[in-house]
Scaffold this active site. Structure first.
Site, mmCIF file in Angstrom:
data_model
loop_
_atom_site.group_PDB
_atom_site.id
_atom_site.type_symbol
_atom_site.label_atom_id
_atom_site.label_comp_id
_atom_site.label_asym_id
_atom_site.label_seq_id
_atom_site.Cartn_x
_atom_site.Cartn_y
_atom_site.Cartn_z
ATOM 1 N N ASP A 76 -2.064 3.655 4.693
ATOM 2 C CA ASP A 76 -1.203 4.420 5.593
ATOM 3 C C ASP A 76 -1.398 4.060 7.065
ATOM 4 O OD1 ASP A 76 -0.339 5.567 3.297
ATOM 5 O OD2 ASP A 76 -1.492 7.404 3.527
ATOM 6 N N GLU A 136 -8.934 5.774 -4.876
ATOM 7 C CA GLU A 136 -10.283 5.662 -4.266
ATOM 8 C C GLU A 136 -11.335 6.351 -5.122
ATOM 9 O OE1 GLU A 136 -7.461 6.611 -2.638
ATOM 10 O OE2 GLU A 136 -7.183 4.591 -1.858
ATOM 11 N N ASP A 188 -1.770 3.966 -6.546
ATOM 12 C CA ASP A 188 -2.112 4.638 -5.283
ATOM 13 C C ASP A 188 -3.220 5.654 -5.573
ATOM 14 O OD1 ASP A 188 -1.930 5.551 -2.645
ATOM 15 O OD2 ASP A 188 -0.207 6.846 -3.042
HETATM 16 O O1 MIG Z 1 -1.153 11.136 0.119
HETATM 17 O O2 MIG Z 1 2.776 8.661 -2.757
HETATM 18 O O3 MIG Z 1 -0.626 5.311 0.829
HETATM 19 O O4 MIG Z 1 2.045 4.612 0.440
HETATM 20 O O5 MIG Z 1 3.863 6.698 -0.008
HETATM 21 C C1 MIG Z 1 -0.011 10.335 0.168
HETATM 22 C C2 MIG Z 1 2.943 9.052 -1.429
HETATM 23 C C3 MIG Z 1 0.135 9.571 -1.121
HETATM 24 C C4 MIG Z 1 -0.189 7.485 -0.028
HETATM 25 C C5 MIG Z 1 0.228 6.059 -0.002
HETATM 26 C C6 MIG Z 1 1.655 5.952 0.441
HETATM 27 C C7 MIG Z 1 2.542 6.750 -0.475
HETATM 28 C C8 MIG Z 1 2.071 8.215 -0.510
HETATM 29 N N1 MIG Z 1 0.669 8.258 -0.922
#
Ligand code: MIG
Length: 770
Positions: A484, A410, A407
């Site tokens: 999200d 980017e 996650d």
């Molecule tokens: O800024 O890890 O898209 O699936 O649950 C949030 C917490 C960070 C974004 C991800 C989401 C995940 C969440 N993450």
């Protein structure tokens, strides 16, 4: 924030028309021959034009020097030595491969690319290749009235992107994904132009911010990049399927996933403790709902330090993971790229001591604020960093973990720009470049590091990797979820064209958070979304902290029963799904497909965003509105059979179809087949019997290849697989099947045949009546 008020449209903000300061590449001065083509020296820079395969042309503009660029990290195809013919006349040069040709006008330099028979793929007239003194590069092509545009990866909006302006700059977007929300997390700067029933493709291999403008002018489109070279590929087609095959020949194809990763995934931000996970799993068993994967979101870590478990919340992670695995349930933890700045934390120490983090040119490490607080970011563009990061996953694999969820890659940073300082300089395996130029590659490189690391550690077992960010070619390493989204019906609707376009962009293994991530879901929405989820290649229910819980039973028995039915359906259809994944691995073709991919001669399919095909013979037409039990369904030529009732529908027309809350409308093409296994608690349980459901249709013929293997190792690469191609002909109440088997794997099941819609039919398999 001021930007969220009308201040955003203050009169002083009116933009003047750009583009006046672009410098055209100019007239041709001279040219030299090179491997596969020519290099053109023009008044204002160089252009190189070369066939890297007979059906793939690469064009590169370098306004600063004549060096031919090295391949970007997305490319896997080795340039072939393609022979070509060249004719040089007064005002043009023509170069031809066996399949394609390019006509180069000399004053000024303008390209027309055609196939050998003269079908025009791209054409430049008034405008062509240009750049600005400040480094931006741009290219224009003519756009024809009938052109439809598909692809572009993860985008909001409808299937056909004509009339849109699409930006590529990997971004963490928690704000609602509206039709105008662009860019999102992934950058796949590739698209298909579908013109008069033929197709060609274009891939701009540039990892800085790029913009595709199919909006500003009626007869031209353009693509541009903030910096770096204008380096792009043209794919011959002539069908959309050919384009996808060509594009994935260049950027790579997805491996066959481990079977467990194709089952149902349950997630939540977060299941916070060991007990919570155990309770969750027990609930699935108690309620008789299949489950293959539980995801662990950020709470499992000690202070959000990656490669750690919090000892209070998860005192025995190895025991937990292995106990669940013995029952057939896999645990997939999240791993973000940010490494907490903490001199007492081993990963941070190693990163600093061995110079593994992203830095400024002056030598100071770049720090950004993310979950763990002030953090450093591994420079995944360096091989030594990728190897290090990959090896670190031993921490997880030693605990029995076989899948990772990446996650925030980017990379997302909690600041005004939402990402890393663009001035940071990446080592880029010896060819240093700024983050501005390599931004869109960061998630891709993290995925490569993680996937390859896991693969080494897992000893011939297939890893599963899920990533949020990526670039063209990311399919080689990871499945993709679309970030999200929200628990809105609109987001369920939007997920269909999004997944279809991601699929057309080479990434077969994708899906949205089923039920919606942010905002509160409800029983009806979750039920309808689960119905679609059963047929999206990646099937995970995930929701955010503070939102209403949305596990399958969360809204009461009525909905739970419907949801159970569709999770079960996912498992029943698994042999079909798995066979489609094999096909994708070999050809790049997606699993979820827009109707236009299969019916390119039928105009009515060109813009269908609310139905999709599963393979080439099944149409899924979900209900995606509240309190609605009826919808229009378009069925193309032929006849189609209702999966639930066996009712036959004539094609080439719209039908009004009823679907109560427990019904997902599914239609099977007459004459074709779908393969089913049985429901099961999870994929660890093997089928002992498969059923070929044949839908009889007079005078039809159809072909499908059933595929199986051990589902968990790479032995399929050395012939340990089972393939059986069925050619099915129906006529005169007879189903005549010819089959051919290959591979060295003996499947654990027996195959049984059932014929629908004809109860007098005889089945003849390879000459014998059965
Ligand atoms: O800024 O890890 O898209 O699936 O649950 C949030 C917490 C960070 C974004 C991800 C989401 C995940 C969440 N993450």
């Amino acid at each position: 924030m001021l930007q969220d008020t009308s201040f955003a449209i203050h009169p002083s903000k009116k933009m003047t028309l750009e583009n006046h300061d672009y410098i055209d590449i100019g007239n041709l001065l001279s040219f030299t021959e090179q491997k596969g083509g020519v290099e053109l020296q023009c008044e204002n820079g160089f252009l190189s034009v070369r066939f890297i395969d007979e059906d793939i042309l690469r064009i590169t503009m370098n306004h600063e020097g004549s060096t031919i660029p090295t391949n970007s990290k997305a490319i896997v195809l080795e340039e072939k030595n393609i022979s070509y013919s060249l004719t040089d006349s007064e005002d043009e040069i023509v170069i031809k491969s066996n399949k394609m040709q390019i006509q180069i006008k000399k004053t000024p330099v303008r390209f027309t690319v055609l196939d050998r028979e003269g079908r025009v793929l791209i054409k430049e007239s008034k405008k062509g290749h240009a750049y600005k003194n400040t480094g931006e590069v741009i290219c224009y092509k003519e756009m024809e009235e009938q052109d439809h545009f598909y692809g572009f990866g993860e985008k909001t909006g409808f299937l056909n992107k004509r009339g849109e302006k699409l930006k590529m700059w990997n971004s963490d977007v928690y704000a609602p994904h509206n039709p105008e929300t662009d860019p999102l997390y992934q950058s796949i700067p590739f698209f298909i132009t579908f013109r008069k029933e033929s197709a060609h493709g274009l891939f701009l291999d540039n990892t800085s911010r790029t913009v595709f403008d199919l909006q500003s002018e009626n007869d031209h489109y353009s693509f541009e990049a903030d910096c770096g070279l204008l380096d792009y590929y043209i794919f011959l087609g002539p069908t959309m399927k050919d384009v996808i095959e060509q594009y994935t020949r260049l950027t790579g194809r997805a491996p066959i996933p481990p079977k467990w990763s194709l089952g149902y995934h349950q997630s939540r931000y977060s299941y916070e403790t060991e007990e919570e996970v155990i309770d969750l799993v027990n609930k699935f068993k108690e309620k008789n709902i299949p489950l293959d994967v539980v995801h662990l979101d950020i709470h499992y870590m000690r202070g959000y330090r990656v490669f750690t478990f919090d000892k209070d919340r998860f005192p025995n992670p190895g025991y937990l993971v292995n106990t669940l695995k013995n029952e057939g349930i896999h645990v997939v933890p999240i791993v973000d790229p940010g490494v907490k700045e903490d001199p007492e934390y081993k990963i941070y120490q190693e990163g600093i001591r061995n110079d593994l983090f992203c830095k400024y040119i002056e030598g100071n490490v770049y720090f950004g604020d993310v979950w763990p607080g002030n953090s450093a970011f591994p420079d995944f563009t360096m091989e030594k960093v990728r190897n290090w990061w990959g090896e670190k996953h031993k921490f997880y694999t030693d605990l029995g973990i076989e899948g990772i969820w990446n996650d925030m890659n980017e990379p997302a940073v909690f600041n005004e720009t939402k990402t890393m300082d663009v001035k940071v300089i990446h080592g880029n395996d010896g060819d240093p470049k700024t983050h501005r130029e390599l931004h869109n590659l960061y998630g891709y490189m993290m995925s490569e590091a993680t996937y390859k690391g896991l693969k080494k550690l897992l000893n011939n077992k297939r890893p599963f990797l899920l990533t949020r960010a990526g670039y063209a070619g990311v399919q080689k390493y990871a499945a993709v979820w679309t970030g999200d989204n929200r628990s809105f019906w609109e987001h369920l609707q939007m997920s269909l064209p999004m997944i279809m376009n991601i699929g057309l962009s080479g990434i077969p293994f994708a899906g949205p958070d089923v039920g919606g991530f942010a905002h509160d879901s409800n029983g009806e929405l979750l039920s309808r979304w689960m119905q679609v989820g059963a047929f999206t290649p990646f099937f995970r229910n995930h929701s955010a902290i503070l939102t209403k819980r949305q596990e399958p039973w969360a809204f009461g028995e009525k909905y739970e029963d419907i949801i159970r039915k569709y999770i079960n359906l996912r498992y029943q259809w698994m042999p079909q799904t798995y066979s489609l994944f094999r096909l994708s691995h070999e050809t790049g073709l997606p699993i979820v497909r827009p109707l236009v991919l299969e019916y390119p001669n039928d105009e009515k399919t060109f813009n269908i965003s609310d139905q999709f095909m599963y393979g080439d013979n099944v149409i899924i037409a979900p209900i995606m509105q509240p309190h609605t039990t009826v919808r229009a369904v378009y069925l193309p030529e032929g006849r189609w059979v209702d999966y639930w009732t066996n009712e036959v529908y004539e094609g080439n027309q719209y039908h009004l179809v009823q679907a109560e809350l427990d019904v997902l409308p599914i239609f099977i093409k007459e004459g074709s087949v779908v393969f089913h296994g049985s429901t099961k608690p999870n994929m660890k349980v093997k089928d002992t019997e498969l059923t070929a459901h044949i839908y009889y249709g007079d005078n039809t013929s159809y072909e499908f290849t059933l595929y199986d293997d051990d589902g968990e190792t790479f032995d399929y690469e050395v012939n340990k697989y089972f393939k059986q191609t069925f050619k099915i002909n129906c006529y005169n109440n007879e189903v005549n099947i010819q089959s051919e088997v290959s591979g060295d794997f003996t499947p654990p099941w027996k195959l049984k045949f059932v014929v629908h819609n004809n109860n007098q039919s005889k089945i003849i398999l390879d000459g014998e009546m059965i």
